[in-house]
Scaffold this motif. Structure first.
Motif, PDB file in Angstrom:
ATOM      1  N   VAL A 159      33.430  41.331  45.695  1.00  0.00           N
ATOM      2  CA  VAL A 159      34.802  40.908  45.469  1.00  0.00           C
ATOM      3  C   VAL A 159      35.156  40.093  46.707  1.00  0.00           C
ATOM      4  N   PRO A 160      35.130  38.758  46.584  1.00  0.00           N
ATOM      5  CA  PRO A 160      35.397  37.934  47.768  1.00  0.00           C
ATOM      6  C   PRO A 160      36.856  38.024  48.187  1.00  0.00           C
ATOM      7  N   LYS A 161      37.097  37.745  49.445  1.00  0.00           N
ATOM      8  CA  LYS A 161      38.472  37.668  49.932  1.00  0.00           C
ATOM      9  C   LYS A 161      39.129  36.474  49.263  1.00  0.00           C
ATOM     10  N   TRP A 162      40.370  36.685  48.836  1.00  0.00           N
ATOM     11  CA  TRP A 162      41.082  35.626  48.150  1.00  0.00           C
ATOM     12  C   TRP A 162      41.410  34.508  49.126  1.00  0.00           C
ATOM     13  N   ARG A 163      41.217  33.268  48.672  1.00  0.00           N
ATOM     14  CA  ARG A 163      41.576  32.075  49.451  1.00  0.00           C
ATOM     15  C   ARG A 163      42.346  31.142  48.532  1.00  0.00           C
ATOM     16  N   PRO A 164      43.218  30.320  49.064  1.00  0.00           N
ATOM     17  CA  PRO A 164      43.969  29.376  48.222  1.00  0.00           C
ATOM     18  C   PRO A 164      43.016  28.548  47.354  1.00  0.00           C
ATOM     19  N   GLY A 165      43.380  28.408  46.104  1.00  0.00           N
ATOM     20  CA  GLY A 165      42.586  27.632  45.164  1.00  0.00           C
ATOM     21  C   GLY A 165      41.508  28.445  44.459  1.00  0.00           C
ATOM     22  N   MET A 166      41.319  29.701  44.873  1.00  0.00           N
ATOM     23  CA  MET A 166      40.287  30.534  44.267  1.00  0.00           C
ATOM     24  C   MET A 166      40.852  31.199  43.012  1.00  0.00           C
ATOM     25  N   GLY A 167      40.123  31.107  41.936  1.00  0.00           N
ATOM     26  CA  GLY A 167      40.548  31.704  40.670  1.00  0.00           C
ATOM     27  C   GLY A 167      39.879  33.036  40.429  1.00  0.00           C
ATOM     28  N   ALA A 211      37.816  55.729  29.237  1.00  0.00           N
ATOM     29  CA  ALA A 211      38.389  57.045  28.953  1.00  0.00           C
ATOM     30  C   ALA A 211      39.224  57.478  30.155  1.00  0.00           C
ATOM     31  N   THR A 212      40.327  58.149  29.891  1.00  0.00           N
ATOM     32  CA  THR A 212      41.216  58.556  30.983  1.00  0.00           C
ATOM     33  C   THR A 212      40.769  59.890  31.579  1.00  0.00           C
ATOM     34  N   THR A 213      39.614  59.844  32.225  1.00  0.00           N
ATOM     35  CA  THR A 213      39.105  61.021  32.929  1.00  0.00           C
ATOM     36  C   THR A 213      39.379  60.829  34.416  1.00  0.00           C
ATOM     37  N   ALA A 214      39.343  61.927  35.142  1.00  0.00           N
ATOM     38  CA  ALA A 214      39.615  61.856  36.588  1.00  0.00           C
ATOM     39  C   ALA A 214      38.635  60.907  37.282  1.00  0.00           C
ATOM     40  N   GLY A 215      37.377  60.932  36.870  1.00  0.00           N
ATOM     41  CA  GLY A 215      36.380  60.052  37.483  1.00  0.00           C
ATOM     42  C   GLY A 215      36.669  58.579  37.245  1.00  0.00           C
ATOM     43  N   ARG A 216      37.076  58.242  36.035  1.00  0.00           N
ATOM     44  CA  ARG A 216      37.393  56.845  35.709  1.00  0.00           C
ATOM     45  C   ARG A 216      38.647  56.385  36.457  1.00  0.00           C
ATOM     46  N   ILE A 217      39.630  57.268  36.556  1.00  0.00           N
ATOM     47  CA  ILE A 217      40.866  56.915  37.262  1.00  0.00           C
ATOM     48  C   ILE A 217      40.565  56.692  38.739  1.00  0.00           C
ATOM     49  N   GLU A 218      39.776  57.577  39.345  1.00  0.00           N
ATOM     50  CA  GLU A 218      39.437  57.420  40.762  1.00  0.00           C
ATOM     51  C   GLU A 218      38.587  56.168  40.991  1.00  0.00           C
ATOM     52  N   GLY A 219      37.666  55.877  40.082  1.00  0.00           N
ATOM     53  CA  GLY A 219      36.864  54.656  40.202  1.00  0.00           C
ATOM     54  C   GLY A 219      37.732  53.409  40.116  1.00  0.00           C
ATOM     55  N   THR A 220      38.697  53.429  39.214  1.00  0.00           N
ATOM     56  CA  THR A 220      39.611  52.293  39.082  1.00  0.00           C
ATOM     57  C   THR A 220      40.505  52.184  40.311  1.00  0.00           C
ATOM     58  N   ARG A 221      40.963  53.326  40.823  1.00  0.00           N
ATOM     59  CA  ARG A 221      41.793  53.305  42.040  1.00  0.00           C
ATOM     60  C   ARG A 221      41.006  52.688  43.205  1.00  0.00           C
ATOM     61  N   SER A 222      39.725  53.005  43.282  1.00  0.00           N
ATOM     62  CA  SER A 222      38.877  52.425  44.323  1.00  0.00           C
ATOM     63  C   SER A 222      38.800  50.903  44.173  1.00  0.00           C
ATOM     64  N   GLU A 226      42.613  45.168  49.656  1.00  0.00           N
ATOM     65  CA  GLU A 226      41.972  44.809  50.929  1.00  0.00           C
ATOM     66  C   GLU A 226      41.567  43.346  50.975  1.00  0.00           C
ATOM     67  N   ARG A 227      41.178  42.804  49.833  1.00  0.00           N
ATOM     68  CA  ARG A 227      40.671  41.431  49.794  1.00  0.00           C
ATOM     69  C   ARG A 227      41.735  40.415  49.399  1.00  0.00           C
ATOM     70  N   GLY A 228      42.998  40.837  49.312  1.00  0.00           N
ATOM     71  CA  GLY A 228      44.091  39.897  49.102  1.00  0.00           C
ATOM     72  C   GLY A 228      44.435  39.550  47.673  1.00  0.00           C
ATOM     73  N   TRP A 229      43.844  40.229  46.699  1.00  0.00           N
ATOM     74  CA  TRP A 229      44.106  39.918  45.299  1.00  0.00           C
ATOM     75  C   TRP A 229      45.326  40.659  44.774  1.00  0.00           C
ATOM     76  N   LEU A 230      45.641  41.814  45.354  1.00  0.00           N
ATOM     77  CA  LEU A 230      46.770  42.634  44.911  1.00  0.00           C
ATOM     78  C   LEU A 230      47.578  43.108  46.105  1.00  0.00           C
ATOM     79  N   ASP A 231      48.784  43.601  45.812  1.00  0.00           N
ATOM     80  CA  ASP A 231      49.624  44.251  46.818  1.00  0.00           C
ATOM     81  C   ASP A 231      49.824  45.700  46.418  1.00  0.00           C
ATOM     82  N   GLU A 232      49.973  46.559  47.419  1.00  0.00           N
ATOM     83  CA  GLU A 232      50.293  47.959  47.202  1.00  0.00           C
ATOM     84  C   GLU A 232      51.472  48.291  48.114  1.00  0.00           C
ATOM     85  N   ASP A 233      52.684  47.967  47.639  1.00  0.00           N
ATOM     86  CA  ASP A 233      53.871  48.180  48.451  1.00  0.00           C
ATOM     87  C   ASP A 233      54.167  49.660  48.648  1.00  0.00           C
TER      88      ASP A 233
END
Length: 181
Positions: A95-103, A137-148, A155-162
């Motif tokens: 997952v590359p760090k986001w840079r302007p112009g990157m899709g 499936a909404t299992t604890a493992g899938r939720i934790e994997g998605t949270r990761s 961390e890489r600039g694609w999302l914010d976690e206010d």
């Protein structure tokens, strides 16, 4: 009367011996149970990890790795530190760090799906809300994997976690979002 006490002592000794035998069997069974539980847990974690890796790998096998920094040669041309060598990365999804112009097309399929769900949401969302929307499936493992994955996108600039656990599209100084490109 002596024979009654002798009989009771003999029975007590036999009962004590039986208790000691059962305690030894119990200790052995408890040890076997603990080893079996540890083995079961290792297998469960291994299966979930392999399933996650395989899902990511099959989701987008054509993910490009982050570009290596280029060095200039004496004649001013740029050359890769791996010039002349065939470069193959197997089993690694970045997952590359986001840079302007990157899709979002540079991301593995599962990450693009996550960004799409977040972009379509009316506000910040939690991992447990995203999991069913990306077909898991909404299992604890899938939720934790998605949270990761969400934390990695932050961390890489694609999302914010206010707020802890609430993920939203990244807001840049210009107000644009990298996942809207």
């Amino acid at each position: 009367m002596g024979s009654l006490f002798e009989e009771l002592e003999a029975r007590e000794a036999a009962a004590r011996e039986r208790v000691e035998e059962l305690e030894a069997e119990l200790a052995d069974l408890a040890e076997q149970l603990e080893r079996a539980r540890e083995g079961l847990e290792r297998l469960r974690v291994a299966r979930e990890t392999v399933a996650e890796v395989m899902a990511e790998m099959s989701a987008d096998a054509s993910v490009a790795a982050e570009e290596e920094p280029e060095a200039e040669t004496a004649d001013g041309e740029a050359s890769s530190p791996y010039a002349g060598a065939e470069r193959r990365v197997m089993g690694v999804l970045t997952v590359p760090k986001w840079r302007p112009g990157m899709g979002v097309d540079v991301l593995p399929r599962v990450y693009r799906d996550i960004l799409e769900v977040i972009a379509d949401a009316p506000g910040p969302v939690r991992a447990k809300q995203i999991v069913p929307r990306i077909g898991l499936a909404t299992t604890a493992g899938r939720i934790e994997g998605t949270r990761s994955k969400l934390k990695r996108l932050v961390e890489r600039g694609w999302l914010d976690e206010d707020e802890p656990g609430l993920f939203a599209p990244a807001r840049l100084r210009t107000g644009a979002s990298p996942n809207s490109q």
